[in-house]
Design a protein around this motif. Structure first.
Motif, PDB file in Angstrom:
ATOM      1  N   ILE A 126       0.282  -4.628  -5.376  1.00  0.00           N
ATOM      2  CA  ILE A 126       0.390  -3.713  -6.751  1.00  0.00           C
ATOM      3  C   ILE A 126       0.149  -3.923  -7.745  1.00  0.00           C
ATOM      4  O   ILE A 126      -0.490  -3.839  -8.685  1.00  0.00           O
ATOM      5  CB  ILE A 126       2.041  -3.664  -6.980  1.00  0.00           C
TER       6      ILE A 126
ATOM      7  N   ARG B 277       0.851  -1.497   0.003  1.00  0.00           N
ATOM      8  CA  ARG B 277      -0.400  -0.210  -0.238  1.00  0.00           C
ATOM      9  C   ARG B 277       1.090   1.439   0.178  1.00  0.00           C
ATOM     10  O   ARG B 277       0.755   2.202  -0.898  1.00  0.00           O
ATOM     11  CB  ARG B 277      -1.024   0.105   1.083  1.00  0.00           C
TER      12      ARG B 277
ATOM     13  N   GLU C  31       2.330   1.607  -3.194  1.00  0.00           N
ATOM     14  CA  GLU C  31       1.071   1.942  -3.769  1.00  0.00           C
ATOM     15  C   GLU C  31       1.130   3.657  -4.337  1.00  0.00           C
ATOM     16  O   GLU C  31       1.439   4.454  -5.063  1.00  0.00           O
ATOM     17  CB  GLU C  31      -0.006   1.522  -3.666  1.00  0.00           C
TER      18      GLU C  31
ATOM     19  N   LEU D 126      -1.478   0.424 -12.391  1.00  0.00           N
ATOM     20  CA  LEU D 126      -0.212   1.049 -11.814  1.00  0.00           C
ATOM     21  C   LEU D 126       0.448   0.456 -13.166  1.00  0.00           C
ATOM     22  O   LEU D 126       1.496   1.750 -13.842  1.00  0.00           O
ATOM     23  CB  LEU D 126       0.357   1.084 -10.529  1.00  0.00           C
TER      24      LEU D 126
ATOM     25  N   THR E 256      -3.375  -3.125  -9.041  1.00  0.00           N
ATOM     26  CA  THR E 256      -4.059  -2.155  -9.224  1.00  0.00           C
ATOM     27  C   THR E 256      -3.818  -1.966 -10.232  1.00  0.00           C
ATOM     28  O   THR E 256      -3.533  -3.030 -11.251  1.00  0.00           O
ATOM     29  CB  THR E 256      -2.648  -1.168  -8.493  1.00  0.00           C
TER      30      THR E 256
END
Length: 279
Positions: free
Chosen positions: A266, A173, A176, A271, A269
């Motif tokens: 991760i 977290r 991120e 990202l 997500t």
């Protein structure tokens, strides 16, 4: 090539989902970078097929596959060591040509700031004494602490101690939020706070080798002894043995996607897609 000095990037490679993004940053470097050596560090058939195709995609050869015999021993759990991090040490004898500058990038380096590789290489050549030179690495455990101290992001996302296996290594977290703050800075075209001051790692602290640069002559003297625990050897053991601490070239900025301890979080997500847009 910079002047008469060849420049070679090496990538312990295998994970196509990350490499496809990294390749988009590496292709524009042709001309300055003489070659990208992909250290074949996977046993996955689909990833191997991608690497083979990539090696044929640019002619004359830009992406070159480098293979070493896979380890034969098994982990205590009975799994082959092929593709694991302790296989990487066997590749260093292939990155030890005197007179060449090498840059090693993890295959999940997901962003390279414009000019970062040239800046890193020029700094490397101008500072021959440190054994390794690091760029600023976003989502690197110790550098996350330095970036927080430098004001790149605040403690509202958590306090990051200057520890190898602290929050900057294990907390998905936290990672991120570091990535999201960095992406916002890239979109604003303002990386001022993300360029760390240059630094000598005088305590020979172990810093993750997500991105590093060395001189071929230095590696030629020790490549055969790097061994399975490459990170500890390169970041701590060898520099201390030589009395040549590693250094940070803060003006060169890259981003590292995830440590293993962060990866499950991760990868849920968006990202990687966000970094794809930046590329």
């Amino acid at each position: 090539m910079i002047g008469a000095t060849p420049v070679v990037i090496v990538v312990p490679a295998g994970r196509r989902r990350y490499l496809e993004l990294l390749v988009r940053h590496l292709l524009p470097l042709r001309g300055f970078v003489d070659r990208v050596d992909l250290w074949v560090n996977t046993a996955d058939a689909a990833d191997l097929a991608y690497l083979e195709a990539l090696s044929l995609s640019v002619q004359p050869v830009y992406f070159r596959l480098v293979k070493v015999p896979p380890p034969t021993e098994l982990t205590p759990g009975g799994k082959s060591k092929v593709g694991m991090s302790y296989h990487i040490g066997a590749f260093y004898p292939h990155a030890a040509d005197p007179g060449t500058v090498y840059v090693r990038l993890d295959d999940d380096i997901c962003y390279i700031a414009p000019g970062a590789i040239r800046t890193l290489v020029e700094y490397r050549l101008a500072h021959p004494d440190p054994f390794l030179i690091y760029p600023t690495i976003v989502n690197n455990s110790l550098m996350s602490a330095l970036l927080q101290q430098h004001g790149a992001f605040g403690k509202d996302i958590g306090d990051c101690p200057y520890e190898l296996l602290g929050r900057g290594w294990h907390d998905g977290r936290f990672a991120e939020q570091v990535h999201r703050r960095f992406i916002q800075a890239v979109q604003r075209r303002d990386l001022t706070k993300w360029r760390l001051p240059d630094k000598i790692f005088t305590d020979f602290e172990r810093v993750s080798v997500n991105a590093i640069s060395w001189l071929g002559a230095d590696m030629a003297a020790c490549a055969a002894t790097v061994g399975e625990l490459e990170e500890g050897y390169l970041s701590h053991d060898r520099p201390k043995e030589l009395g040549r601490p590693n250094a940070l070239c803060g003006a060169a900025v890259v981003a590292h996607f995830a440590y293993g301890a962060q990866r499950a979080f991760i990868e849920r997500t968006n990202l990687l897609r966000e970094y794809g847009r930046l590329a």
